[in-house]
Design an enzyme around this catalytic site. Structure first.
Site, PDB file in Angstrom:
ATOM      1  N   ILE A 184       0.836  -1.215   0.000  1.00 53.86           N
ATOM      2  CA  ILE A 184       0.000   0.000   0.000  1.00 53.86           C
ATOM      3  C   ILE A 184       0.867   1.260   0.000  1.00 53.86           C
ATOM      4  O   ILE A 184       0.661   2.168  -0.803  1.00 53.86           O
ATOM      5  CB  ILE A 184      -0.962   0.012   1.216  1.00 53.86           C
ATOM      6  CG1 ILE A 184      -1.860  -1.217   1.163  1.00 53.86           C
ATOM      7  CG2 ILE A 184      -1.790   1.288   1.246  1.00 53.86           C
ATOM      8  CD1 ILE A 184      -2.703  -1.424   2.393  1.00 53.86           C
ATOM      9  N   LYS A 209     -12.895  -5.162  11.612  1.00 55.90           N
ATOM     10  CA  LYS A 209     -13.675  -4.290  10.716  1.00 55.90           C
ATOM     11  C   LYS A 209     -15.104  -4.133  11.230  1.00 55.90           C
ATOM     12  O   LYS A 209     -15.676  -3.038  11.195  1.00 55.90           O
ATOM     13  CB  LYS A 209     -13.675  -4.860   9.302  1.00 55.90           C
ATOM     14  CG  LYS A 209     -12.324  -4.798   8.620  1.00 55.90           C
ATOM     15  CD  LYS A 209     -12.359  -5.461   7.277  1.00 55.90           C
ATOM     16  CE  LYS A 209     -10.965  -5.550   6.675  1.00 55.90           C
ATOM     17  NZ  LYS A 209     -10.894  -6.391   5.507  1.00 55.90           N
TER      18      LYS A 209
END
Ligand code: ASP
Length: 819
Positions: A475, A686
């Protein structure tokens, strides 16, 4: 119609340049009658001054300095006449020798007598102008022009200080007008020099040739004055500080005066008065870019030059005395008194009165005048009352923004924002030292940084984002590439991203003004300082933050580091925004979770974490929008893991569980160790973030995870072994899929929030009507049943993992910090 051209020292620095200047003069004289004012060749005046200084302190090196001057002039003329006209060379060498002899004799006397009167000083340091005019006269003469020399000692009448005189313009006009100029002759005059009543040579102050040009323009009723120098015109700022400073094409006499007074070294300050008085437009032009229009200084009405750039000027090495009296009522009178004293010697730059607390006067002056000002103030007595010098500030800079019709509100906002971001305090309130300006008083060490930022903000209109990037895995690296790729399109939107720091878990690459993206990898690889523990690395970064000031800085966390996430609060308090793809903070304890939101608000900073859930999908933003508009969650169901979405999708295609895992790993969808995905912990994180976003006060332990694998696998075995062992689960999953298929359902790994707020993560069968039924190939899908969205839920679907989408989500968060 006559025009006056003045050429500065840099335009006359060597033979090539002098010849080039002579060509400009010739070109111009074909169009209009031309008068030329010349400076000394660059550095000559300083060398002449050095000769005097050395002689005065009985340093024999003065002789060497004279030799240098002689050689410089010899080289110039030898180069000019190198091919022919030997007799002309002889003639001009004779003139040089004459001046050098004068120099030798005079400096010898200074050396012996140990003294140098202002009169002698003026004679010596004006030799440069005398010689450059002689050289130019000869060049033009050889080219067949008729040249008329004006002797400024006889014709420019000056008064006051011998070394820094003022010209009596009306008397000088009368003198000059008596001269009989032939129609086609070029007029030449040495700058910097004038004569007093006694017909003695006096000077107009250092850099005074500009003033000479303005005076000559007035005297010969010139319609135009051109000052030829080595820059394209008047710039928005000193290019030594701001290399990309812009040209101000038009400026009024008033503004130019303000700019000069507030420190910009554009024109000799005395130059403007004659130009304005006789309404003579003046161009600042570049000898080395002669076709460029330059800056026009004229009597502009405010309306006409509304849209030009402001100028940022500065004065450094300022000292400030704050003076008070026992009787504060006297303050206004003392102020006037100081103004009066200053009229004589003008060593005080500015005076300002503070009336808010205890009335006092700030006296601003250059460091070099300390003793003189100290003496003045010590001896200042008012109504028999002694004046007290309260405080002395040293190493101060005054940064000023000057513009016709200055938008003060906008400037003040920008200034305050910069000071706030940099965590710098002003010494005093913003000052108005002139009508069209605002000045900031600041410690000199901050000067260059503030000027640069101001220029970027108010002239380039840039929104700057400085980032500290942590984590250079997939990333992080992709983010760097995306920033690089978008650089030009962002610049068009006036956004500039500077990566100031790149770090992984043991190395730091830091470049305060921004790391060059092209070469960051190479640089990073050559770093040898490695931090054994993350704690040490973070301490080093804290030191960097303490030592430097940043503008709108952001921490970009592309790691999964717990240690780093624990420092978010510290970063926020130090005026950083936080942009994070790391879920550790938002799944930590609820107290910190709430605290950071409070602190972000009070510090006026941003905390964005869109990529915590669903990669680049707009999940967090959507939830926040729903909440803001009064929506309430009834229940939630989602596939929140890209790797598990892929694996269970493959099982539907009859691929064995062990093979599906391998494929997912190969595609880079899983964590390095796929057990981390299979544990369900990441999905639980999450889900917790979603639940908290909807207002549930939960901890990670409150999320119930029903394990995917039917039995615990040995966590001590390595990844390869584990991948082999997954074969043991193939039959178990084949069976599960088969049963589900019989009921027309599919198996998915789902995170759920019930209508009572219970959160679970588990494998579940979903039927064809369920929005999650079709999800595979690494896609995520999130369906929200809310007060507004029912009976059909709001569904967000798309790739929720992968470096490109996640990095773009981080970038989009980053860009939100400047909108
Ligand atoms: N040569 C003088 C100086 O250097 C005057 C000028 O160039 O304007 O100050």
């Amino acid at each position: 119609m006559t025009h006056v051209l003045k050429f500065g020292g840099t335009s006359l620095a060597d033979a090539k340049k002098i010849t080039f200047v002579s060509k400009i003069i010739e070109e111009k004289s074909k169009i209009k009658k031309t008068a030329v004012v010349l400076s000394a060749p660059a550095t000559i005046t300083n060398s002449l001054e050095k000769v005097i200084q050395l002689s005065l302190i009985k340093d024999k090196n003065y002789k060497k300095e004279i030799e240098n001057i002689k050689n410089k002039f010899y080289t110039i003329v030898q180069d000019i006449y190198k091919n022919n006209k030997k007799f002309l060379l002889k003639k001009i060498i004779k003139k040089i020798n004459h001046e050098i002899l004068f120099l030798k004799n005079t400096s010898k006397n200074i050396y012996l007598l140990n003294q140098c009167s202002d009169y002698i000083f003026a004679q010596v340091i004006s030799r440069g102008e005398i010689l450059s005019t002689q050289i130019m006269k000869n060049i033009l003469f050889t080219k067949g022009h008729s040249v008329k020399l004006i002797n400024p000692v006889k014709n420019i009448l000056a008064e006051g200080n011998i070394l820094d005189s003022y010209v009596n313009i009306s008397k000088s006009i009368r003198k000059i007008q008596k001269i009989n100029f032939l129609k086609n002759s070029i007029i030449l005059m040495p700058g910097f020099i004038a004569g007093n009543k006694k017909k003695e040579l006096v000077l107009l102050g250092r850099n005074g040739s500009d003033y000479s040009a303005a005076i000559l323009s007035a005297c010969i009723k010139s319609k135009l004055c051109e000052i030829w120098t080595d820059v394209d015109g008047i710039l928005t700022c000193d290019p030594k500080i701001v290399p990309n400073a812009k040209i101000i094409k038009k400026i009024s006499y008033k503004n130019i005066m303000e700019i000069s007074n507030l420190g910009a070294k554009v024109l000799h300050p005395k130059t403007i008065y004659p130009l304005e008085k006789f309404n003579i437009p003046c161009y600042i032009k570049n000898t080395f870019n002669k076709n460029f229009i330059g800056t026009k200084i004229s009597n502009y009405k405010n309306k006409k030059i509304k849209n030009i750039y402001p100028n940022i000027a500065y004065i450094e090495d300022i000292n400030i005395f704050i003076i008070k009296t026992l009787n504060p009522k006297n303050i206004n009178k003392i102020y006037k008194n100081l103004l009066k004293i200053n009229k004589k010697n003008s060593i005080i730059l500015f005076l300002s009165i503070n009336l808010i607390h205890i009335p006092s006067i700030n006296v601003y002056f250059k460091e070099k005048n300390f003793k003189k000002i100290d003496f003045i103030i010590k001896n200042l007595i008012f109504n028999k009352e002694k004046i007290y010098k309260k405080k002395i500030y040293k190493k101060i800079s005054i940064i000023s923004i000057i513009q016709n019709k200055l938008n003060k509100k906008r400037i003040i906002q920008n200034l305050n924002q910069i000071l706030y971001d940099l965590n710098i305090k002003t010494m005093f309130d913003l000052q108005n030292f002139s009508n069209n300006s605002i000045s900031l008083i600041i410690k000199s060490k901050y000067q260059n940084q503030i000027i640069n930022l101001l220029h970027e903000k108010i002239i380039n209109n840039y929104k700057i984002i400085q980032i500290f990037l942590f984590g250079i895995g997939g990333i992080g690296k992709t983010l760097i590439k995306q920033i690089h790729r978008e650089k030009i399109s962002l610049k068009k939107k006036n956004i500039v991203i500077k990566i100031c720091l790149i770090s992984n878990s043991n190395k730091i690459l830091f470049q305060k003004n921004g790391i060059k993206i092209n070469t960051w990898k190479k640089k990073f690889n050559t770093i040898t300082t490695k931090y054994l523990k993350e704690k040490f690395l973070i301490n080093k970064i804290k030191k960097i933050i303490k030592k430097n000031n940043f503008i709108n800085p952001s921490i970009v966390d592309c790691t999964s580091s717990n240690e780093l996430s624990k420092k978010y609060l510290y970063f926020i308090k130090n005026k950083f925004n936080i942009i994070t793809a790391n879920k550790k903070f938002n799944t930590g304890n609820m107290i910190d979770y709430k605290n950071i939101r409070k602190k972000t608000y009070t510090n006026n900073k941003k905390f964005f974490y869109e990529t915590n859930v669903g990669g680049g999908l707009p999940i967090i933003q959507t939830i926040q929008n729903l909440k803001q508009t009064g929506d309430k969650l009834i229940s939630f169901k989602g596939i929140l893991s890209g790797s598990l979405s892929f694996i269970f999708g493959k099982l539907e295609e009859k691929i064995l569980f062990s093979d599906a895992i391998k494929q997912a790993k190969k595609k880079g969808l899983t964590e390095p160790d796929p057990r981390e995905d299979l544990s369900g912990l990441d999905v639980a994180r999450k889900l917790l973030i979603i639940a908290r976003e909807f207002g549930y006060s939960l901890e990670l332990k409150d999320i119930k995870i029903k394990k995917i694998l039917p039995q615990l696998c040995n966590s001590n075995i390595n990844i390869q072994k584990f991948l082999q062992e997954t074969k043991n689960f193939n039959r178990y999953f084949l069976k599960k899929i088969k049963i589900a298929k019989k009921n027309c359902k599919k198996i998915k790994f789902i995170g759920k929030i019930s209508n009572t707020g219970k959160c679970t993560v588990q494998l579940e069968e979903v039927d064809i009507k369920d929005p999650l039924y079709e999800i595979k190939n690494g896609e995520n899908a999130l369906s929200f049943y809310t007060k507004y969205y029912q009976p059909m839920p709001l569904v967000i679907r798309g790739y929720g993992a992968g470096k490109k989408v996640t990095a773009s989500g981080v970038l989009s968060d980053l860009l939100k910090t400047v909108v």
